[in-house]
Design an enzyme around this catalytic site. Structure first.
Site, mmCIF file in Angstrom:
data_model
loop_
_atom_site.group_PDB
_atom_site.id
_atom_site.type_symbol
_atom_site.label_atom_id
_atom_site.label_comp_id
_atom_site.label_asym_id
_atom_site.label_seq_id
_atom_site.Cartn_x
_atom_site.Cartn_y
_atom_site.Cartn_z
ATOM 1 N N GLU A 196 0.522 -1.197 0.159
ATOM 2 C CA GLU A 196 0.029 -0.014 0.111
ATOM 3 C C GLU A 196 0.926 1.342 0.347
ATOM 4 O O GLU A 196 1.237 2.241 -0.535
ATOM 5 C CB GLU A 196 -0.988 -0.059 1.230
ATOM 6 C CG GLU A 196 -1.283 0.970 1.657
ATOM 7 C CD GLU A 196 -2.063 1.911 2.977
ATOM 8 O OE1 GLU A 196 -1.772 2.844 3.850
ATOM 9 O OE2 GLU A 196 -2.415 0.814 3.073
ATOM 10 N N HIS A 197 2.191 1.320 1.033
ATOM 11 C CA HIS A 197 2.645 2.445 0.798
ATOM 12 C C HIS A 197 3.722 2.050 -0.756
ATOM 13 O O HIS A 197 4.011 3.278 -1.095
ATOM 14 C CB HIS A 197 4.268 1.820 1.855
ATOM 15 C CG HIS A 197 3.521 2.218 3.230
ATOM 16 N ND1 HIS A 197 3.987 3.046 3.843
ATOM 17 C CD2 HIS A 197 2.503 1.665 3.918
ATOM 18 C CE1 HIS A 197 3.351 3.689 5.123
ATOM 19 N NE2 HIS A 197 2.226 2.771 4.947
#
Length: 368
Positions: free
Chosen positions: A63-64
């Protein structure tokens, strides 16, 4: 103070329009002209449930990585373009899904669609970026789990509620796995799950559904899909008896927590468990809090939750003890309250209050 009338609690029906692109992407739109703003969300049907030992935490770590740039946009440019016009952007990962969302002025619709489509198809990430975000995630784990008096106990609970299934680890992942996830692991994960056949785009706000369909078709319609997405099975063996763990760390506040395997979201019992959780452990007026914090004064906090997920659920309650009190004190009091729920019907007033709390949270959550 907002007064809610009976009519405000009438059954709400939203005129959501559903549109499916040829590549499998699902689009949901809802026209709402109450403010000149739009929420644009991309939901990927993948979360920590899809992981395996060795790459736990990759859903959240990746996600990052989705903010690190793509073919047509540099690192962090996605954030800059949305925020420079007054918009907000963020994301979150759960056991079952990963969601990217931004709220912005309606004139930015096409730009945001282009940004999201570009990183769905053309994400560009490097080892250097991975090393940087890995440290960010590890610091997040330090704060939420390793240095938290509650986080690591919850981690132990889940690991013992689920022995086989991937719900047995938190979305942050085990530290050693996060430390060793490779760029190749991330790229394989991206290629498997981040495609139109595994995504739902949700657009709500001051827009016309026909316009949104045209824009989404323009930017997402030609992205190739991989419909053969691996889905985990529910492989948890039947539990034959109590599992008890004594977890020792430097702490002046002993904590007792008890958890139970429960049905998944959508099961008929899941609604009763939501209400039961509110009665037993939902806030300062709950039975557990009233008994242990106010009446007996053996705990500084007491609470709990029913967490329903796609393939299973966990109902847990806890008591964080006063200095000088033991986990045995908390266990005795908490189990006595649970036994009462089995043998004595809750009062009509308690039942209605719990339903009101849940209903109010639902409606207030839909006000923005």
């Amino acid at each position: 103070l907002m007064l809610l009338t009976a009519s405000a609690f009438a059954v709400q029906e939203w005129p959501v329009q559903k549109y499916t692109l040829k590549n499998g992407l699902t689009l949901l739109t809802l026209e709402d002209a109450s403010t000149p703003a739009v929420s644009f969300q991309v939901w990927y049907h993948v979360g920590s449930k899809n992981e395996r030992p060795g790459i736990t935490g990759i859903s959240h770590l990746f996600e990052h990585m989705m903010f690190k740039g793509s073919k047509n946009f540099a690192d962090k440019e996605h954030d800059r373009l949305v925020q420079s016009s007054g918009g907000m952007i963020n994301a979150y990962t759960s056991n079952d899904m990963t969601v990217y969302h931004q709220e912005f002025g309606k004139d930015q619709l096409e730009l945001v669609a282009r940004l999201e489509a570009d990183r769905m198809q053309y994400l560009t990430i490097t080892d250097k970026q991975l090393a940087s975000e890995r440290q960010v995630v590890l610091e997040e784990r330090n704060m939420r789990i390793d240095n938290s008096p509650f986080g690591d106990v919850l981690e132990q609970l889940m690991a013992n509620v689920y022995l086989a299934h991937s719900y047995g680890w938190l979305t942050i992942g085990w530290r050693k796995d996060v430390e060793n996830i490779s760029l190749e692991d991330c790229l394989n994960y991206y290629g498997t799950y981040y495609n139109p056949a595994n995504a739902v785009v949700v657009v709500v706000g001051d827009v016309k559904s026909a316009e949104v369909q045209k824009v989404v078709e323009k930017y997402f319609g030609k992205i190739p899909a991989n419909p053969k997405i691996p889905r985990p099975i529910y492989n948890e063996p039947e539990q034959k008896g109590e599992r008890r763990v004594s977890y020792h760390k430097v702490s002046q506040l002993p904590l007792f927590i008890a958890g139970y395997q429960c049905p998944a979201a959508g099961h008929a019992d899941s609604y009763a468990l939501d209400v039961l959780s509110a009665i037993l452990s939902g806030g300062e007026s709950s039975r557990a809090y009233q008994r242990m914090v106010y009446k007996d004064q053996i705990a500084i906090a007491a609470g709990g939750q029913y967490q329903s997920m796609e393939q299973g659920g966990v109902f847990f309650a806890f008591s964080m003890m006063q200095p000088g009190k033991t986990t045995a004190d908390g266990e005795k009091a908490l189990y006595e309250e649970i036994e009462k729920l089995k043998t004595e019907p809750v009062t009509a007033e308690e039942l209605q209050k719990a339903k009101n709390q849940i209903e109010a949270q639902f409606y207030m959550g839909n006000q923005s």
